[in-house]
Design an enzyme around this catalytic site. Structure first.
Site, PDB file in Angstrom:
ATOM      1  N   HIS A   1       0.807  -1.220   0.000  1.00 25.60           N
ATOM      2  CA  HIS A   1       0.000   0.000   0.000  1.00 25.60           C
ATOM      3  C   HIS A   1       0.839   1.268   0.000  1.00 25.60           C
ATOM      4  CE1 HIS A   1      -1.992  -3.309   2.251  1.00 25.60           C
ATOM      5  NE2 HIS A   1      -2.938  -3.056   1.378  1.00 25.60           N
TER       6      HIS A   1
ATOM      7  N   HIS B   1      -7.526   4.357   4.915  1.00 26.25           N
ATOM      8  CA  HIS B   1      -6.870   3.279   4.177  1.00 26.25           C
ATOM      9  C   HIS B   1      -5.369   3.562   4.139  1.00 26.25           C
ATOM     10  CE1 HIS B   1      -5.692   0.634   0.860  1.00 26.25           C
ATOM     11  NE2 HIS B   1      -6.817  -0.024   1.072  1.00 26.25           N
TER      12      HIS B   1
ATOM     13  N   GLU C   1      -3.111   3.025   1.961  1.00 23.24           N
ATOM     14  CA  GLU C   1      -2.632   3.616   0.707  1.00 23.24           C
ATOM     15  C   GLU C   1      -2.882   5.117   0.698  1.00 23.24           C
ATOM     16  OE1 GLU C   1      -3.688   3.839  -4.016  1.00 23.24           O
ATOM     17  OE2 GLU C   1      -4.093   1.927  -3.009  1.00 23.24           O
TER      18      GLU C   1
ATOM     19  N   SER D   1     -10.055  -3.310   0.460  1.00 24.00           N
ATOM     20  CA  SER D   1     -10.859  -2.294  -0.216  1.00 24.00           C
ATOM     21  C   SER D   1     -11.400  -2.793  -1.547  1.00 24.00           C
ATOM     22  CB  SER D   1     -10.017  -1.027  -0.435  1.00 24.00           C
ATOM     23  OG  SER D   1     -10.751  -0.054  -1.141  1.00 24.00           O
ATOM     24  N   ASN D   2     -10.536  -3.390  -2.367  1.00 23.46           N
ATOM     25  CA  ASN D   2     -10.989  -3.799  -3.702  1.00 23.46           C
ATOM     26  C   ASN D   2     -11.988  -4.948  -3.636  1.00 23.46           C
ATOM     27  OD1 ASN D   2      -9.464  -6.475  -4.695  1.00 23.46           O
ATOM     28  ND2 ASN D   2      -8.059  -5.310  -3.398  1.00 23.46           N
TER      29      ASN D   2
ATOM     30  N   SER E   1      -6.115  -9.447  -3.553  1.00 20.76           N
ATOM     31  CA  SER E   1      -5.200  -9.979  -2.541  1.00 20.76           C
ATOM     32  C   SER E   1      -5.592 -11.367  -2.045  1.00 20.76           C
ATOM     33  CB  SER E   1      -5.119  -9.007  -1.351  1.00 20.76           C
ATOM     34  OG  SER E   1      -6.402  -8.635  -0.906  1.00 20.76           O
TER      35      SER E   1
END
Length: 318
Positions: free
Chosen positions: A83, A133, A135, A235-236, A278
Site C-alpha cells: 500500500h 486506508h 494507501e 478495499s478492492n 489480494s
C-alpha cells in the site's frame, strides 16, 4: 438446511480475471524471498496485503507484522507493504538504520510521484480515496509543501464543500483500488467546480481493479448470486461486492469456505465466484468445493481479459 440432491444443477461461474494482481504477487514474493535469504524475524510494516490467509501464512514462516516502525528493533530488516508509506516513514527508517525492502505496488508508486511533483511545484493536490486506508495515508504523506495543500475527498458532496487556496492551480489523483466507474461522479464534480484542474493519465489507472470490476459487471446480470473471496479489510474486495449489489445481484464477501452459509443458495441456480486482488486461488477453489457440496453443480470458467503484467522484486532479493 440441506439441498435436495435431485434439484437442478447449480451452475458455478468463475469470473476472470480474479485474485492476485501483479502488485500483490510482487509484495508476497518480497516477503518470501527475504525470509529465505535472511534469518527470521523479518519485520513488515502493516499487513503486506489485505488478506488474513496470506498474512497468517507469512507469520507462520517468521514474518512479524507491525503497525509502526517503533515496534522494529534498530538495524533490522523491514518491508513496506504493497500500500506504500509516507515520506516521513521512509525518513524514520533511514534515521534508525533499518534495512528496507519496498513492496509498494509500482502503480501506487506512480501516484506517489505525481503527488511529489505537485508538492514540489506548489500545486494543490486532491486525492479521491477512502479515509483511513493505508494507501491513502501513504499517498497524502508524499506532499510536504507548506505553501500548497493536499486534500482527501470521498464523494461529490465533498467537492462542493472543499476549500482550496487557488482553484486555478489544482491536480487530482485517485486511490488505486478505485476504478473509473468508482470515481466518475466525483471527477465530474471536480471538473465542474474546477474547470482547469489537471488529472492523471489514463494509463495510471490500476488495470487489476478495473478488470476485476468489469468481470463482475459482465456476470452480474446473468447470475442470482455473487460470492467474493476476500478479507473484510480489503478495499478492492469490498468494491466488488458493492458493484454486484448496485446491479441488483445479491452478494456476500467471504474470507474462507467456512464463511459459506447454505441459506444463501435457496432457490439459486446460477452463482458467480470471484476474488479480490489480494485473495489467493487456493481459497477460491475451497469456496467452490464448499458450494458444490450443497447441490449437484457444474463449474464454468468464464472468459475474461487476459493479464500478463509482472512486477520484478528488488535486485537484492533475486
Amino acid at each position: 438446511m440441506k439441498f435436495d440432491p435431485t434439484s437442478p444443477s447449480l451452475n458455478i461461474m468463475l469470473a476472470n480475471p480474479r485474485g492476485f494482481c501483479a502488485g500483490v504477487d510482487r509484495a508476497i514474493s518480497i516477503v518470501e524471498r527475504a525470509l529465505e535469504l535472511f534469518s527470521p524475524p523479518i519485520y513488515v510494516r502493516h499487513e503486506v496485503v489485505h488478506n488474513r490467509y496470506v498474512v497468517q501464512n507469512l507469520k507462520d514462516r517468521g514474518a512479524v507484522f507491525v503497525e509502526e516502525l517503533d515496534q522494529v528493533p534498530d538495524n533490522n530488516i523491514v518491508i513496506f507493504s504493497a500500500h506504500g508509506v509516507s515520506q516521513a516513514v521512509r525518513a524514520e527508517a533511514k534515521a534508525r538504520g533499518l534495512r528496507v525492502f519496498d513492496a509498494t505496488c509500482p502503480l501506487v508508486t506512480k501516484v506517489h510521484l505525481q503527488v511529489t511533483r505537485a508538492s514540489r511545484k506548489g500545486i494543490e493536490c486532491i486525492l479521491i480515496g477512502h479515509a483511513g486506508h493505508p494507501e491513502v495515508e501513504g499517498t497524502m504523506g508524499q506532499y510536504d509543501n507548506p505553501n500548497g495543500g493536499v486534500y482527501l475527498i470521498e464523494s461529490p458532496a465533498d467537492v462542493e464543500t472543499l476549500e482550496v487556496r487557488d482553484p486555478n492551480n489544482l491536480c487530482f489523483v485517485t486511490q488505486t483500488t478505485l476504478s473509473v466507474d468508482d470515481t466518475l461522479d466525483i471527477i465530474s464534480a471536480l471538473l465542474k467546480r474546477f474547470p482547469s484542474i489537471e488529472g492523471p493519465r489514463k494509463d495510471d489507472i490500476c488495470y487489476a481493479t478495473q478488470n476485476r470490476q468489469d468481470a463482475v459487471r459482465n456476470l452480474s446480470a446473468d447470475v442470482d448470486l455473487l460470492i467474493v473471496v476476500g478479507s473484510k479489510n480489503s478495499s478492492n474486495s469490498n468494491r466488488l461486492r458493492e458493484l454486484a449489489l448496485k446491479t441488483g445481484t445479491q452478494s456476500y464477501l467471504v474470507d474462507t469456505a467456512d464463511d459459506i452459509d447454505s441459506s444463501w443458495f435457496e432457490n439459486i441456480t446460477k452463482v458467480a465466484v470471484t476474488a479480490g486482488a489480494s485473495a489467493p486461488e487456493v481459497l477460491v477453489q475451497q469456496v467452490v468445493q464448499a458450494i458444490a457440496k450443497l447441490a449437484p453443480s457444474v463449474v464454468t470458467e468464464v472468459e475474461g481479459r487476459k493479464e500478463d503484467t509482472v512486477f520484478a522484486v528488488p535486485a537484492e532479493l533475486r
